[in-house]
Design a protein around this motif. Sequence first.
Motif, PDB file in Angstrom:
ATOM      1  N   THR A 470       8.310  -4.387   7.521  1.00 22.14           N
ATOM      2  CA  THR A 470       7.862  -3.595   6.055  1.00 22.14           C
ATOM      3  C   THR A 470       6.810  -2.635   6.486  1.00 22.14           C
ATOM      4  O   THR A 470       6.304  -1.939   6.197  1.00 22.14           O
ATOM      5  CB  THR A 470       7.057  -4.466   5.063  1.00 22.14           C
ATOM      6  N   ALA A 471       5.800  -3.813   7.149  1.00 21.93           N
ATOM      7  CA  ALA A 471       4.607  -3.027   7.328  1.00 21.93           C
ATOM      8  C   ALA A 471       4.869  -1.869   7.908  1.00 21.93           C
ATOM      9  O   ALA A 471       4.358  -0.455   7.600  1.00 21.93           O
ATOM     10  CB  ALA A 471       3.376  -4.246   8.000  1.00 21.93           C
ATOM     11  N   ARG A 491      -0.169   4.049   2.018  1.00 22.80           N
ATOM     12  CA  ARG A 491      -0.788   3.283   3.822  1.00 22.80           C
ATOM     13  C   ARG A 491      -1.635   2.153   2.349  1.00 22.80           C
ATOM     14  O   ARG A 491      -1.483   0.840   3.556  1.00 22.80           O
ATOM     15  CB  ARG A 491      -1.681   4.346   4.270  1.00 22.80           C
ATOM     16  N   LYS A 492      -1.745   2.446   1.415  1.00 19.93           N
ATOM     17  CA  LYS A 492      -2.462   0.991   1.060  1.00 19.93           C
ATOM     18  C   LYS A 492      -1.698   0.074   1.089  1.00 19.93           C
ATOM     19  O   LYS A 492      -1.596  -1.591   0.818  1.00 19.93           O
ATOM     20  CB  LYS A 492      -2.893   1.315  -0.440  1.00 19.93           C
ATOM     21  N   ALA A 493      -0.148   0.758   0.949  1.00 26.08           N
ATOM     22  CA  ALA A 493       0.805  -0.678   0.626  1.00 26.08           C
ATOM     23  C   ALA A 493       1.147  -1.166   2.068  1.00 26.08           C
ATOM     24  O   ALA A 493       1.196  -2.342   2.419  1.00 26.08           O
ATOM     25  CB  ALA A 493       2.147  -0.153   0.126  1.00 26.08           C
ATOM     26  N   SER A 499      -1.967  -7.665   5.488  1.00 30.88           N
ATOM     27  CA  SER A 499      -2.584  -9.244   5.189  1.00 30.88           C
ATOM     28  C   SER A 499      -2.037  -9.970   4.356  1.00 30.88           C
ATOM     29  O   SER A 499      -2.068 -11.237   5.033  1.00 30.88           O
ATOM     30  CB  SER A 499      -3.201  -8.453   3.960  1.00 30.88           C
ATOM     31  N   ARG A 500      -0.435  -9.683   3.867  1.00 32.13           N
ATOM     32  CA  ARG A 500       0.031 -10.597   3.125  1.00 32.13           C
ATOM     33  C   ARG A 500       0.854 -11.303   4.156  1.00 32.13           C
ATOM     34  O   ARG A 500       0.950 -13.027   4.665  1.00 32.13           O
ATOM     35  CB  ARG A 500       1.178 -10.204   2.182  1.00 32.13           C
ATOM     36  N   GLY A 502      -0.478 -11.569   7.788  1.00 32.43           N
ATOM     37  CA  GLY A 502      -1.914 -12.489   7.846  1.00 32.43           C
ATOM     38  C   GLY A 502      -2.000 -13.360   7.399  1.00 32.43           C
ATOM     39  O   GLY A 502      -2.142 -15.263   7.914  1.00 32.43           O
ATOM     40  N   SER A 503      -1.828 -14.301   6.190  1.00 35.29           N
ATOM     41  CA  SER A 503      -1.918 -15.114   5.154  1.00 35.29           C
ATOM     42  C   SER A 503      -1.127 -15.722   5.642  1.00 35.29           C
ATOM     43  O   SER A 503      -1.449 -17.420   5.430  1.00 35.29           O
ATOM     44  CB  SER A 503      -2.525 -14.495   3.414  1.00 35.29           C
ATOM     45  N   ALA A 504      -0.132 -15.292   5.668  1.00 38.33           N
ATOM     46  CA  ALA A 504       1.183 -15.995   5.780  1.00 38.33           C
ATOM     47  C   ALA A 504       1.369 -16.920   6.484  1.00 38.33           C
ATOM     48  O   ALA A 504       1.555 -18.438   6.999  1.00 38.33           O
ATOM     49  CB  ALA A 504       2.019 -15.923   5.407  1.00 38.33           C
ATOM     50  N   ASP A 505       0.690 -16.328   8.367  1.00 35.98           N
ATOM     51  CA  ASP A 505       0.650 -17.216   9.903  1.00 35.98           C
ATOM     52  C   ASP A 505      -0.049 -18.470   9.650  1.00 35.98           C
ATOM     53  O   ASP A 505      -0.074 -19.222  10.305  1.00 35.98           O
ATOM     54  CB  ASP A 505      -0.082 -16.154  10.779  1.00 35.98           C
TER      55      ASP A 505
END
Length: 505
Positions: A470-471, A491-493, A499-500, A502-505
């Motif tokens: 996705t990223a 780019r914002k998405a 970030s999503r 990373g937080s999931a990790d």
Amino acid sequence: MSAERPTLPPVRLHTEAELARDALAAPLLARAARLARWAGPDTRVGAGGELSDAQLPAAAELLGLTPDEDGAAEASEAWRLAVDTGLVEIEDPAGGTGDPDDGFGGDEGFGEDDEAGDDEPAGTVTAGENLALLTGGSPADVLAIWLDGLEAAYADATAPAFDDFADLIGEDGSVDFDALDWDPETETEFLDGVLGNLYLLTVGEGADGAPVPLPALAASMIVPDDMGEPTDDVLEQVSDAMMRLDDQFRVLEPIGIVEYQPVDEALLVEEGEDALSPGDEEDVTRYGMVRLTPLGLYGIRARMLDAGVDAPAIGDLADKGADALLGGVAHYPESAARAEIQLWLTRRGPDGAAAELLDAARGADELGPLRRLHCQQALALVGAEAEPAVRAVLDDPELGGLARVWLAERGAEGVPAPSEEMIFWLAIDTIAAQLEAAGDLEELQGLVEGLSGQHSGFFEEAWRVDHPATADVLEAMGRLHSDKKQAKDARKAAFKARSRGGSAD
């Protein structure tokens, strides 16, 4: 599953039967076979297995060659090939088998006294086991013999050139190799490189690729890629390489790997000491033209495989599982992938093929999107027989979108509408496949803009898609989208997706 691309694009080879016919028709092997059938116990050979001088006129006449030095040389060359390929065997008077290999590709003794052999034969000639295989063996048997002949011709082509071999013989009878200014490894590597470049050009054009000008082929090995206008020194090196290649292609053409139009000898007089490089308005064909034959494609690929080079051929995957098929064609050009898949389906048969393909298409690795793309192409070739297997994966999170597209394209009834989550997942997966395939940039840009334009607020939802790519996909969409606002949203998405993650990790 490795994401590495094959070193070379896949080649379309002729069938073994077609290649074997070409091999039997190669002038040098055909002549060698005729001499092998002609030879017998009364045939007189020298200590190196070469035909004696007294035998050469009869051998040349048998082959329909001119009764002069050139004819004798061609007859001698054909005889050496017969020995090198096992079409004849030489037994010395003591009962052993003679070894004609002198390290120069089987040349005829390099200064040995042939007249000594005229008084008393150095060995007895018998038919070799391979002679019967040329007419009674399988195509694979014929090609194996031909490949031995190719190696012998290759050794001849890379042998040193000299004016008087006697000048290289020391007082103790040894050869002064340093005086030859010849490095066998360097010579072989150079010819391998030239034929490798010709192979690449031919694979790109197809098995019947157009002839390549000799100056361009020589320059491909000499002129650095980042050099603008070649210097005089580089042009001189190209000229030297052309003349060496001219000699080598003349040697290689009779074994059937190339069709060669030699350098016009008149140019050597016209150019004198100047570099042999064509001017802008000159006829480039006068400087030599070479084309790799279908048999040459087969032979050069065989040498590459022996050297450990990844040189795939269409049909390599025909008897393997669906996982090997979809992984193997991942980075093939579209037409080559289609041909490979068609061969696989022909060998596999329609029963169970669709289910096997769909099962192999699953996976969250980086080649997963490409496998699903090629799976969809393969299912189109399967036809209506695939429908039960396709309907069985409608609820699969990775394959459900693919299944709906396939069914819709066939006008099937009773296809459930996809969820929004599935629509976005399929969009990301589709773009990920195209990014990995590294296809046409304009087509990819059109796909990006088309998919994002179909859904209002695409980038507001796309960053939430639970897809491993996705990223990366959103970042690529930000680079490719022609609309500045859409590109910024992409780019914002992408930032949100990372970030999503990373937080999931």
